[in-house]
Design a protein around this motif. Structure first.
Motif, PDB file in Angstrom:
ATOM      1  N   ASN A 112     -13.571  -3.497  33.602  1.00 39.87           N
ATOM      2  CA  ASN A 112     -15.039  -3.458  33.530  1.00 39.87           C
ATOM      3  C   ASN A 112     -15.654  -2.518  34.550  1.00 39.87           C
ATOM      4  N   ASN A 121     -17.734  -8.874  20.065  1.00 35.37           N
ATOM      5  CA  ASN A 121     -17.539  -8.274  21.388  1.00 35.37           C
ATOM      6  C   ASN A 121     -17.157  -6.809  21.256  1.00 35.37           C
ATOM      7  N   GLY A 154     -19.954  -4.692  20.479  1.00 32.74           N
ATOM      8  CA  GLY A 154     -21.032  -4.738  21.489  1.00 32.74           C
ATOM      9  C   GLY A 154     -22.229  -5.547  21.031  1.00 32.74           C
ATOM     10  N   GLN A 178     -21.996  -9.176  24.508  1.00 31.04           N
ATOM     11  CA  GLN A 178     -21.199  -8.586  25.601  1.00 31.04           C
ATOM     12  C   GLN A 178     -19.991  -9.452  25.943  1.00 31.04           C
TER      13      GLN A 178
END
Ligand code: PEP
Ligand code: MG
Length: 914
Positions: free
Chosen positions: A229, A829, A832, A835
């Motif tokens: 991330n 996910n 998108g 999130q």
């Protein structure tokens, strides 16, 4: 004037990692604090982004002019010339972004060499072998990194020369062999690109800079950023560091190494690292030769060992953090080439936090904040059962602690494929490379047959908290045959092995493991965390054994005891079924009378373990059909019984016939008779009827929770009595206990009032007997949307709220918690659309908003209302921050998450205004 893009190490701002990358900023900082760093300069991340943004393949205008200017300064500082055939300046070109991404970008060494400068280098050093060795390394790295030529093409040529020279180790190659290799490498480049190898050093530099810039968008780097991330605000683009080459391969007074200022596996305050005499840095990192432990340097080069110790002290005193640094000794001069914050496992992070606080290097706040809460879970990883009688198959280096078992796979792609199927795998490689990163993610552990404790495999596994055994040299890997040989033993792909990253041992098969222990340092650190935190951390625990473990991990009470788990115990289930099957309240009460002493015993044990901390008991929640067999199972059983009945009847008829024939006694006695079978059939048929009667289309929205308590009040009454009688028994023993009773699935105050009526009646009865008041609280779960909306009126009846965010998430999204995670959420996910998985990470904007309203309205009515959370989110760091922000009093989570939650609660308090 256009923006400056190139900064010398003497002028770059060491705090500006965004602009100069972590490595570049550090080189500047190290230079400016007086460490011996070879001269050089940094090309900014802004230049990288400008290059990647433009449609052409040209570097931003003016960049190469700035580079030439900086190169002049380096030439002056070193007295050498870039491209000078007499006294050539050689440089390294390295990537480096704001976030440390080990091995993600490529490095080029010895840039500036060509056929002419090579001769100058040989004359300057008087060492032909060294010259050709540097040259062949440069051509290969440049070819691979900057020109994208397959490494194997070079390796093939290299091995051919090695074979014909009859040498096994690279150091055995002569100057002529290396010359031959260089020439073959030049041909490889020409054949692969259709052009001769670039001779002009500035052209080489320009190509190299572009390649480093492009590697920012390479698959490895993109995968790494996605996995961890790393967003653009954290790191955007890579800088390029151009640094004068210093050589660790200039003879036996030269060396190269990597070291940590403290041990990254244990945290011990002692230099930890490895070095190789007469070698270049890449030899250590790539694990091509197995390096020596740094302790040995004191014997081999005592003055250098002292200087490195001084360097270690200086680095920590300046950075206030454990450093992972690279050094080179060139002919008796020590250079520091790179330093960065050391990546360590959780055990080492915890120990260094506690020790650095004591040494006054950092304060308590820093000691807590430098550790990511979720990493603490690593410390609870299992280790090999010390009682297991097993003989290791091979021994390697203990590179990253913890034990793991899994099926062997020989490459990263296979690891990924098998991992996706949910299989436990161990990645076994000769050595790993950055492109294997996806295999690391998918594996339980990593095993390599070459390389040291700072090899790629070791560093990456440690960062991920995965067990790793490196350099197990007794294992001979044959990827083509997909097998590995250890002496006479063959390990085939798919075979089960166990690795112990703490001892470096490798075993065949699965070795049993035991839970990890809490270290003394972890206890100290978590003690500091508790002092800093405002949230209390409680446990979701259903049995005394769970409670005991939770207590060991520091739980300050039980926030959720799911009583249905107790009903499922083998000896209780038949009684629970009897209770469900009862046709009248009277019959049900008879079954409940049998359950009462069992539940009382359960609760008493829980209270005793947790005293004086609170224990929150939730009344029965799931739909009762969950305790009965499924309709399908019952139908199968009945089919079997019908057949059995026929057979038994047949045998009975046969026995009668035999007696008519005067042959009585010649048949064996029957184990069952048809009456018994008949009885079993009737029971199953009755149960099947019940199961059909209890059938619901949407059981999660059906007859469960408080709805059950209202239709079958005798069930809740039994549970309430068991809780209060257990409390009374403890009270009589002089134990301070604080039971809390909570009601699940409440949507209106009327439901609470109903259950409260039972609680008041039972408690009044018991208190009369005891002679004084029992200390307990009555509260509610908040897990349906209406409960949030009616929080004010619920607070009139409830002393506490406990957010059941599993159900509340389901109810808020209208996503089934049973199905969403394996049906559509992954796609949501991926695209998108969402999130995160809201069942994992609390949805602050939706579910969180409802919680916020409920807290506000509840406290308006009852200012001392105690509020907590007991859904899975209670153990998730980001969700814990949110709970802190909206003013919850406690979070409750499963035992292994308690240390995580304690630290996250401290972080939430410490970061209130950061
Ligand atoms: C919840 O819904 O968040 C909860 C804790 O209850 P359960 O998971 O048992 O439904
Ligand atoms: Mg629930």
């Amino acid at each position: 004037m256009s923006k400056k893009m190139v900064f010398s190490f003497k002028e770059g701002d060491g705090r500006n990692k965004h602009l100069l990358g972590g490595k570049g900023a550090n080189l500047c900082e190290m230079t400016q604090i007086g460490l011996n760093v070879p001269p050089g300069f940094v090309i900014s991340t802004e230049a990288c982004l400008a290059y990647l943004d433009s449609d052409s393949d040209e570097l931003p205008a003016g960049l190469m002019d700035e580079v030439r200017e900086q190169m002049k300064a380096v030439e002056e500082a070193t007295g050498k010339g870039f491209g000078d055939p007499e006294n050539p300046l050689l440089v390294s070109v390295r990537s480096g972004s704001a976030m440390s991404m080990p091995g993600m970008m490529d490095t080029i060494l010895n840039l500036g060499l060509n056929d002419r400068t090579l001769q100058g280098e040989i004359r300057q050093t008087g060492d032909e072998r060294f010259g050709y060795d540097s040259y062949r390394r440069f051509i290969q790295l440049f070819g691979k990194v900057a020109l994208g030529i397959d490494d194997e093409l070079f390796d093939e040529e290299f091995n051919k020369v090695k074979e014909s020279a009859h040498v096994t180790e690279d150091v055995g190659l002569s100057a002529d062999d290396l010359k031959e290799i260089s020439q073959r490498f030049l041909k490889v480049v020409e054949q692969a690109t259709g052009k001769p190898f670039p001779e002009d050093p500035y052209e080489q530099l320009e190509i190299a800079v572009k390649a480093v810039f492009r590697s920012w968008m390479g698959k490895r780097a993109v995968d790494y950023r996605r996995e961890f991330n790393i967003t653009p605000d954290m790191a955007n683009g890579t800088a390029v560091n151009v640094c004068t080459m210093v050589f660790g391969n200039r003879g036996n007074d030269s060396a190269t190494g990597v070291a940590f200022t403290r041990n990254p596996a244990t945290g011990e305050n002692k230099l930890y690292g490895e070095y190789l005499v007469n070698a270049q840095g890449e030899d250590v990192v790539a694990g091509i030769r197995t390096p020596k432990p740094i302790d040995r340097l004191a014997d081999e080069m005592p003055r250098m060992a002292r200087e490195i110790e001084e360097l270690r002290q200086k680095l920590e005193a300046h950075y206030h953090e454990v450093q992972d640094f690279e050094f080179t000794i060139e002919r008796g001069t020590l250079y520091c080439l790179q330093t960065r914050n050391g990546k360590m496992n959780a055990t080492a992070m915890v120990r260094t936090s506690v020790e650095m606080e004591r040494e006054g290097l950092i304060d308590r706040r820093q000691a807590l904040l430098r550790i990511k809460p979720e990493d603490l879970e690593q410390m609870l990883y299992p280790r090999l059962d010390p009682n297991a009688r097993v003989t290791p198959l091979a021994q390697g280096l203990p590179a990253s602690p913890g034990a793991a078992s899994g099926h062997v796979v020989f490459d990263a792609d296979r690891a990924e494929a098998e991992g996706r199927k949910g299989r436990d795998v161990i990645l076994l490689r000769e050595e790993t490379k950055p492109e294997d990163i996806h295999g690391f993610f998918a594996s339980r552990g990593i095993l390599t047959s070459r390389g040291g404790k700072t090899s790629h495999a070791a560093v990456v596994a440690r960062g991920m908290g995965k067990p790793c055994v490196a350099g197990a040299e007794g294992i001979h890997v044959d990827v083509m045959l997909r097998e590995a040989l250890v002496g006479d033993t063959v390990i085939r792909e798919g075979d089960l092995i166990t690795i112990d990253g703490t001892s470096g041992k490798v075993y065949l098969g699965r070795v049993p493991t035991v839970e990890a222990d809490f270290s003394a340092e972890l206890n100290i650190l978590l003690g500091w965390a508790d002092e800093a935190a405002r949230l209390t951390v409680m446990a979701n625990a259903d049995t005394a054994v769970d409670a005991d473990r939770a207590l060991k991990y520091g739980a300050r009470g039980i926030g959720l005891c799911r009583t249905e788990r107790m009903f499922n115990a083998v000896e209780r289930l038949p009684v629970v079924i009897e209770m469900i099957m009862a046709e009248t309240a009277e019959h049900r009460r008879q079954a409940l009378d049998k359950l009462l002493p069992m539940q009382r015993q359960d609760f008493q044990e829980l209270f005793e373990v947790m005293a004086p901390h609170p224990v929150t008991i939730r009344l029965l929640d799931p739909p009762i059909h969950e305790f009965l067999p499924s309709e399908e199972q019952l139908r199968d059983d009945l089919q079997y019984l019908y057949r059995l009945k026929e057979s038994v009847r047949g045998m009975e008829v046969l026995a009668g016939t035999m007696s008519l024939l005067g042959e009585a006694g010649s048949l064996p006695e029957q184990p069952v008779d048809s009456h018994q079978v008949e009885e079993a059939i009737i029971k199953k048929e009755t149960m099947l009827k019940k199961v059909r009667a209890l059938y619901e289309t949407n059981p999660m929205l059906g007859h469960r929770g408080v709805r059950l308590g209202i239709t079958f009040p005798e069930i809740y009454e039994m549970q309430i009595r068991a809780v209060l009688e257990a409390a009374m028994a403890c009270d009589r023993k002089g134990l301070e206990v604080h039971p809390k009773i909570k009601v699940p699935q409440v949507c209106t105050a009327q439901e609470l009032l109903f259950v409260k009526g039972i609680v008041d009646r039972v408690s009044a009865e018991l208190e009369a007997e005891l002679g004084h008041r029992l200390c307990f609280q009555f509260g509610t779960m908040i897990e349906v949307v209406r409960a949030c909306m009616r929080a004010d009126s619920l607070a009139e009846e409830a002393a506490f709220f406990s957010f059941g965010t599993n159900d509340l998430t389901q109810a808020t999204f209208s996503f089934s918690r049973e199905d969403a995670e394996n049906k559509f959420l992954p796609l949501y996910n991926e695209r998108g659309i969402l999130q995160n998985n809201p069942f994992d990470v609390l949805d602050e904007k939706g579910v969180g908003k409802l919680m916020q309203l409920a807290v506000r309205w509840g406290r308006e009515k009852r200012p001392d209302l105690l509020v907590g959370i007991c859904g899975e989110h209670g153990g998730h760091p980001a969700s814990i921050h949110f709970c802190h922000r909206i003013g919850l009093d406690y979070v409750s989570c499963s035992a292994p998450r308690i240390p995580v939650a304690r630290l996250a609660a401290a972080h939430a308090a410490l970061c209130e205004d950061c």
